[in-house]
Write a protein that holds these residues in place. Structure first.
Motif, PDB file in Angstrom:
ATOM      1  N   SER A 127       0.812  -1.217   0.000  1.00  0.00           N
ATOM      2  CA  SER A 127       0.000   0.000   0.000  1.00  0.00           C
ATOM      3  C   SER A 127       0.848   1.271   0.000  1.00  0.00           C
ATOM      4  CB  SER A 127      -0.931   0.017   1.220  1.00  0.00           C
ATOM      5  OG  SER A 127      -0.181   0.017   2.422  1.00  0.00           O
ATOM      6  N   VAL A 128       2.166   1.120   0.054  1.00  0.00           N
ATOM      7  CA  VAL A 128       3.052   2.287   0.045  1.00  0.00           C
ATOM      8  C   VAL A 128       3.895   2.270  -1.225  1.00  0.00           C
ATOM      9  CG1 VAL A 128       3.131   2.531   2.549  1.00  0.00           C
ATOM     10  CG2 VAL A 128       4.769   1.029   1.425  1.00  0.00           C
ATOM     11  N   ARG A 129       4.177   3.449  -1.755  1.00  0.00           N
ATOM     12  CA  ARG A 129       4.903   3.564  -3.018  1.00  0.00           C
ATOM     13  C   ARG A 129       6.339   3.071  -2.901  1.00  0.00           C
ATOM     14  NH1 ARG A 129       4.909   9.471  -5.365  1.00  0.00           N
ATOM     15  NH2 ARG A 129       2.668   9.023  -5.227  1.00  0.00           N
ATOM     16  N   SER A 130       6.951   3.237  -1.716  1.00  0.00           N
ATOM     17  CA  SER A 130       8.356   2.873  -1.572  1.00  0.00           C
ATOM     18  C   SER A 130       8.599   1.390  -1.827  1.00  0.00           C
ATOM     19  CB  SER A 130       8.856   3.254  -0.176  1.00  0.00           C
ATOM     20  OG  SER A 130       8.051   2.670   0.832  1.00  0.00           O
ATOM     21  N   SER A 131       7.657   0.542  -1.458  1.00  0.00           N
ATOM     22  CA  SER A 131       7.819  -0.895  -1.710  1.00  0.00           C
ATOM     23  C   SER A 131       7.870  -1.179  -3.205  1.00  0.00           C
ATOM     24  CB  SER A 131       6.677  -1.684  -1.072  1.00  0.00           C
ATOM     25  OG  SER A 131       6.675  -1.553   0.328  1.00  0.00           O
ATOM     26  N   TRP A 132       6.958  -0.568  -3.945  1.00  0.00           N
ATOM     27  CA  TRP A 132       6.935  -0.767  -5.398  1.00  0.00           C
ATOM     28  C   TRP A 132       8.193  -0.221  -6.054  1.00  0.00           C
ATOM     29  CZ3 TRP A 132       3.426  -3.857  -7.536  1.00  0.00           C
ATOM     30  CH2 TRP A 132       2.248  -4.094  -6.837  1.00  0.00           C
ATOM     31  N   VAL A 133       8.648   0.936  -5.598  1.00  0.00           N
ATOM     32  CA  VAL A 133       9.852   1.531  -6.172  1.00  0.00           C
ATOM     33  C   VAL A 133      11.061   0.642  -5.931  1.00  0.00           C
ATOM     34  CG1 VAL A 133      11.457   3.474  -6.012  1.00  0.00           C
ATOM     35  CG2 VAL A 133       8.993   3.898  -6.025  1.00  0.00           C
ATOM     36  N   LEU A 134      11.202   0.147  -4.683  1.00  0.00           N
ATOM     37  CA  LEU A 134      12.351  -0.688  -4.358  1.00  0.00           C
ATOM     38  C   LEU A 134      12.327  -1.991  -5.143  1.00  0.00           C
ATOM     39  CD1 LEU A 134      14.871  -1.296  -2.758  1.00  0.00           C
ATOM     40  CD2 LEU A 134      13.441  -2.025  -0.836  1.00  0.00           C
ATOM     41  N   VAL A 135      11.163  -2.625  -5.216  1.00  0.00           N
ATOM     42  CA  VAL A 135      11.064  -3.889  -5.948  1.00  0.00           C
ATOM     43  C   VAL A 135      11.320  -3.669  -7.437  1.00  0.00           C
ATOM     44  CG1 VAL A 135       9.495  -5.746  -6.637  1.00  0.00           C
ATOM     45  CG2 VAL A 135       9.544  -4.971  -4.267  1.00  0.00           C
ATOM     46  N   THR A 136      10.817  -2.570  -7.991  1.00  0.00           N
ATOM     47  CA  THR A 136      11.040  -2.277  -9.407  1.00  0.00           C
ATOM     48  C   THR A 136      12.524  -2.056  -9.698  1.00  0.00           C
ATOM     49  OG1 THR A 136       8.850  -1.280  -9.620  1.00  0.00           O
ATOM     50  CG2 THR A 136      10.484  -0.716 -11.294  1.00  0.00           C
ATOM     51  N   CYS A 137      13.175  -1.251  -8.868  1.00  0.00           N
ATOM     52  CA  CYS A 137      14.606  -0.999  -9.060  1.00  0.00           C
ATOM     53  C   CYS A 137      15.421  -2.274  -8.905  1.00  0.00           C
ATOM     54  CB  CYS A 137      15.080   0.065  -8.071  1.00  0.00           C
ATOM     55  SG  CYS A 137      14.404   1.712  -8.353  1.00  0.00           S
ATOM     56  N   LEU A 138      15.082  -3.065  -7.900  1.00  0.00           N
ATOM     57  CA  LEU A 138      15.802  -4.320  -7.673  1.00  0.00           C
ATOM     58  C   LEU A 138      15.597  -5.270  -8.846  1.00  0.00           C
ATOM     59  CD1 LEU A 138      17.512  -5.945  -5.622  1.00  0.00           C
ATOM     60  CD2 LEU A 138      15.369  -6.820  -4.676  1.00  0.00           C
ATOM     61  N   SER A 139      14.390  -5.315  -9.378  1.00  0.00           N
ATOM     62  CA  SER A 139      14.096  -6.191 -10.523  1.00  0.00           C
ATOM     63  C   SER A 139      14.900  -5.786 -11.741  1.00  0.00           C
ATOM     64  CB  SER A 139      12.599  -6.148 -10.842  1.00  0.00           C
ATOM     65  OG  SER A 139      11.824  -6.562  -9.741  1.00  0.00           O
ATOM     66  N   LEU A 140      14.901  -4.491 -12.038  1.00  0.00           N
ATOM     67  CA  LEU A 140      15.655  -4.014 -13.200  1.00  0.00           C
ATOM     68  C   LEU A 140      17.147  -4.304 -13.044  1.00  0.00           C
ATOM     69  CD1 LEU A 140      13.892  -0.583 -13.809  1.00  0.00           C
ATOM     70  CD2 LEU A 140      13.673  -2.657 -15.185  1.00  0.00           C
ATOM     71  N   PHE A 141      17.658  -4.141 -11.838  1.00  0.00           N
ATOM     72  CA  PHE A 141      19.083  -4.353 -11.601  1.00  0.00           C
ATOM     73  C   PHE A 141      19.462  -5.820 -11.755  1.00  0.00           C
ATOM     74  CE2 PHE A 141      22.732  -4.900  -8.668  1.00  0.00           C
ATOM     75  CZ  PHE A 141      23.636  -4.061  -9.317  1.00  0.00           C
ATOM     76  N   ILE A 142      18.731  -6.699 -11.078  1.00  0.00           N
ATOM     77  CA  ILE A 142      19.092  -8.120 -11.092  1.00  0.00           C
ATOM     78  C   ILE A 142      18.835  -8.739 -12.466  1.00  0.00           C
ATOM     79  CG2 ILE A 142      18.486 -10.383 -10.150  1.00  0.00           C
ATOM     80  CD1 ILE A 142      18.122  -9.079  -7.461  1.00  0.00           C
ATOM     81  N   LEU A 143      17.681  -8.455 -13.048  1.00  0.00           N
ATOM     82  CA  LEU A 143      17.412  -8.990 -14.385  1.00  0.00           C
ATOM     83  C   LEU A 143      18.388  -8.412 -15.402  1.00  0.00           C
ATOM     84  CD1 LEU A 143      13.501  -8.924 -14.377  1.00  0.00           C
ATOM     85  CD2 LEU A 143      15.014 -10.890 -14.011  1.00  0.00           C
ATOM     86  N   GLY A 144      18.771  -7.153 -15.204  1.00  0.00           N
ATOM     87  CA  GLY A 144      19.764  -6.552 -16.092  1.00  0.00           C
ATOM     88  C   GLY A 144      21.105  -7.258 -16.014  1.00  0.00           C
ATOM     89  N   ILE A 145      21.496  -7.665 -14.797  1.00  0.00           N
ATOM     90  CA  ILE A 145      22.750  -8.408 -14.653  1.00  0.00           C
ATOM     91  C   ILE A 145      22.666  -9.727 -15.419  1.00  0.00           C
ATOM     92  CG2 ILE A 145      24.194  -9.676 -13.017  1.00  0.00           C
ATOM     93  CD1 ILE A 145      23.625  -7.519 -10.982  1.00  0.00           C
ATOM     94  N   GLY A 146      21.522 -10.398 -15.329  1.00  0.00           N
ATOM     95  CA  GLY A 146      21.352 -11.654 -16.057  1.00  0.00           C
ATOM     96  C   GLY A 146      21.443 -11.459 -17.560  1.00  0.00           C
ATOM     97  N   VAL A 147      20.839 -10.395 -18.060  1.00  0.00           N
ATOM     98  CA  VAL A 147      20.888 -10.115 -19.492  1.00  0.00           C
ATOM     99  C   VAL A 147      22.319  -9.786 -19.929  1.00  0.00           C
ATOM    100  CG1 VAL A 147      20.151  -8.485 -21.273  1.00  0.00           C
ATOM    101  CG2 VAL A 147      18.491  -9.381 -19.635  1.00  0.00           C
ATOM    102  N   LEU A 148      22.994  -8.945 -19.167  1.00  0.00           N
ATOM    103  CA  LEU A 148      24.373  -8.582 -19.516  1.00  0.00           C
ATOM    104  C   LEU A 148      25.291  -9.807 -19.486  1.00  0.00           C
ATOM    105  CD1 LEU A 148      24.767  -5.193 -17.601  1.00  0.00           C
ATOM    106  CD2 LEU A 148      24.535  -5.536 -20.068  1.00  0.00           C
ATOM    107  N   ALA A 149      25.111 -10.654 -18.472  1.00  0.00           N
ATOM    108  CA  ALA A 149      25.940 -11.863 -18.396  1.00  0.00           C
ATOM    109  C   ALA A 149      25.653 -12.786 -19.577  1.00  0.00           C
ATOM    110  CB  ALA A 149      25.679 -12.587 -17.076  1.00  0.00           C
ATOM    111  N   GLY A 150      24.388 -12.882 -19.962  1.00  0.00           N
ATOM    112  CA  GLY A 150      24.044 -13.720 -21.107  1.00  0.00           C
ATOM    113  C   GLY A 150      24.623 -13.190 -22.403  1.00  0.00           C
TER     114      GLY A 150
END
Length: 255
Positions: free
Chosen positions: A20-43
């Motif tokens: 119900s708070v924006r900070s949770s969505w922001v943190l999860v979104t940033c974390l998702s982009l970062f981790i998935l981005g690492i996977g893409v770059l490594a691939g």
């Protein structure tokens, strides 16, 4: 009203409070982009430079690398959600809604830890699949995956409970984050490099050393095992939860 009913109601409230708070969505979104981005770059790197891939390596080796980033991101989310209502004063209506503090402790610890663990593990799996999809020659063996994910679940789940416990104990987002990072990263490395024989033993008993051992198979002592590392992580998680629970149960919410 039965305890099970109150616990289920408190669990639903904790779930709603996370999202119900924006900070949770922001943190999860940033974390998702970062981790998935690492996977893409490594691939992409593995696909463009196949000679750089070590013999016998699999996409799950990338999972273990991204797991450390997932650990710190999910611990931050766990700390933030466990301290948010203390920071805003919303802990008062929270306790009015769930006056049984032991039920609130169980709901908060269970729901937050399970949520952030599923997020962390899901992102690690997503990054691994992205790496494999871009460089299928590295392989995606199921047996290696189950072993890797088993260790990652222990690390992220224990780290989440550690963050929740410290958050409830300190009632401060900043203090709990500093303590969590110190225990998971700074102190294990600092103590292990001290010029004393006992330093490596102390370092091996810290949760950060056990997390590194479970993820990468390396630790400050050669006699560390998967079983002892898991036990150490579980002990720290249980101790932090007990400490946070003691303060929640025994201390006034406004202090």
């Amino acid at each position: 009203m039965s305890t099970a009913t109150v616990l289920a109601r408190a669990g639903r409230a904790e779930w709603a409070r996370i999202w119900s708070v924006r900070s949770s969505w922001v943190l999860v979104t940033c974390l998702s982009l970062f981790i998935l981005g690492i996977g893409v770059l490594a691939g992409l790197d593995a696909a463009n430079n196949p000679a750089s891939v070590p013999p016998g390596a699999s996409a799950w080796d990338g999972a273990r690398f991204t797991a450390m980033f997932a650990l710190f991101g999910t611990v931050a989310l766990a700390v933030m959600t466990s301290t948010a209502d203390h920071a805003t004063g919303a802990i008062v209506p929270t306790l009015q809604w769930t006056p049984r503090r032991s039920v609130l402790l169980a709901a908060r610890s269970g729901v937050v830890a399970l949520t952030v663990t599923l997020i962390g593990v899901g992102l690690v799996v997503g990054a691994t699949v992205a790496l494999w999809a871009l460089a299928p020659e590295v392989g995606l063996p199921m047996g290696d995956g189950l072993r890797s994910l088993g260790d990652i679940v222990v690390v992220i789940g224990s780290g989440a409970l550690l963050g929740i416990g410290l958050g409830l104990a300190t009632r401060s987002t900043a203090a709990a984050l500093v303590l969590s990072i110190a225990l998971l990263l700074v102190l294990p490395l600092l103590v292990a490099n001290l010029p004393f024989d006992w330093a490596t033993t102390v370092s091996s008993r810290l949760p950060g050393s056990s997390a590194l051992f479970l993820i990468f198979g390396e630790g400050p002592r050669d006699d560390m095992t998967v079983a002892t590392a898991r036990l150490t992580m579980a002990a720290w998680a249980a101790g932090a939860t007990a400490l946070g629970g003691w303060r929640l149960l025994r201390s006034d919410a406004g202090h």
